[in-house]
Scaffold this active site. Structure first.
Site, mmCIF file in Angstrom:
data_model
loop_
_atom_site.group_PDB
_atom_site.id
_atom_site.type_symbol
_atom_site.label_atom_id
_atom_site.label_comp_id
_atom_site.label_asym_id
_atom_site.label_seq_id
_atom_site.Cartn_x
_atom_site.Cartn_y
_atom_site.Cartn_z
ATOM 1 N N THR A 27 9.577 -0.520 -0.428
ATOM 2 C CA THR A 27 8.351 -0.068 0.222
ATOM 3 C C THR A 27 7.124 -0.772 -0.354
ATOM 4 O O THR A 27 7.168 -1.352 -1.431
ATOM 5 C CB THR A 27 8.180 1.459 0.082
ATOM 6 O OG1 THR A 27 8.059 1.802 -1.290
ATOM 7 C CG2 THR A 27 9.364 2.192 0.695
ATOM 8 N N ASP A 28 6.021 -0.694 0.400
ATOM 9 C CA ASP A 28 4.759 -1.293 -0.041
ATOM 10 C C ASP A 28 3.810 -0.188 -0.529
ATOM 11 O O ASP A 28 4.203 0.964 -0.652
ATOM 12 C CB ASP A 28 4.141 -2.120 1.081
ATOM 13 C CG ASP A 28 3.846 -1.291 2.333
ATOM 14 O OD1 ASP A 28 3.781 -0.052 2.256
ATOM 15 O OD2 ASP A 28 3.675 -1.901 3.403
ATOM 16 N N GLN A 29 2.548 -0.539 -0.762
ATOM 17 C CA GLN A 29 1.579 0.444 -1.265
ATOM 18 C C GLN A 29 1.328 1.591 -0.294
ATOM 19 O O GLN A 29 0.880 2.654 -0.686
ATOM 20 C CB GLN A 29 0.245 -0.239 -1.576
ATOM 21 C CG GLN A 29 0.258 -0.996 -2.878
ATOM 22 C CD GLN A 29 -1.133 -1.521 -3.202
ATOM 23 O OE1 GLN A 29 -1.827 -2.048 -2.339
ATOM 24 N NE2 GLN A 29 -1.537 -1.370 -4.449
ATOM 25 N N VAL A 43 5.639 2.548 3.106
ATOM 26 C CA VAL A 43 6.556 2.206 4.190
ATOM 27 C C VAL A 43 7.343 0.952 3.804
ATOM 28 O O VAL A 43 6.943 0.184 2.938
ATOM 29 C CB VAL A 43 5.821 1.994 5.537
ATOM 30 C CG1 VAL A 43 5.068 3.243 5.949
ATOM 31 C CG2 VAL A 43 4.887 0.809 5.475
#
Length: 141
Positions: free
Chosen positions: A15-17, A20
């Site tokens: 996931t990213d910041q 997601v």
């Protein structure tokens, strides 16, 4: 049309910041789906490589519809969209854990000699694989 299915438990590292799944990770998931499809029809991509052939991606199209987040389980559905003996187009639908379509994708591959990447006809070197793709392809008439 034959469809293979594979589930993926979304890991935090994917996931990213925003929490997601980072967009590039879907490309890895496409490979997992493609590998599952190939295995369920009785073949192994590694066996192709052992005898000096590869199947490189020559085109890729991905449409992101809905996010998938950490802790969810994604479902990858993979099929052969088109096959002409040299080029194969795989289709993919990736769903979130409530059944909503999250990603729609297509990847186009050729069969080629590892040395020089010269395209070859699957029927010549992998006749059983060629026959299987003809049978399961969406464009099979």
């Amino acid at each position: 049309m034959y469809i293979a299915e594979r589930t993926i438990e979304v890991r935090y590292a994917e996931t990213d910041q925003m929490g997601v799944v980072y967009h590039a990770n879907y490309i890895v998931w496409l490979e997992l789906g493609r590998t599952k499809l190939i295995e369920t029809i009785g073949f192994r991509y590694a066996d192709m490589e052992k005898v000096g052939f590869v199947s490189p991606v020559v085109d890729l199209s991905i449409s992101y519809k809905r996010p998938i987040t950490y802790g969810q389980v994604a479902l990858i559905k993979t099929w052969v969209e088109e096959y002409n003996g040299v080029r194969v187009v795989y289709g993919y639908d990736i769903y979130n854990d409530v059944g909503e379509l999250s990603v729609k994708a297509y990847s186009t591959h050729i069969c080629a000699k590892k040395e020089g990447f010269k395209p070859v006809k699957m029927a010549k070197y992998f006749p059983e694989w060629d026959e299987a793709y003809k049978k399961i392809s969406k464009n099979n008439k």
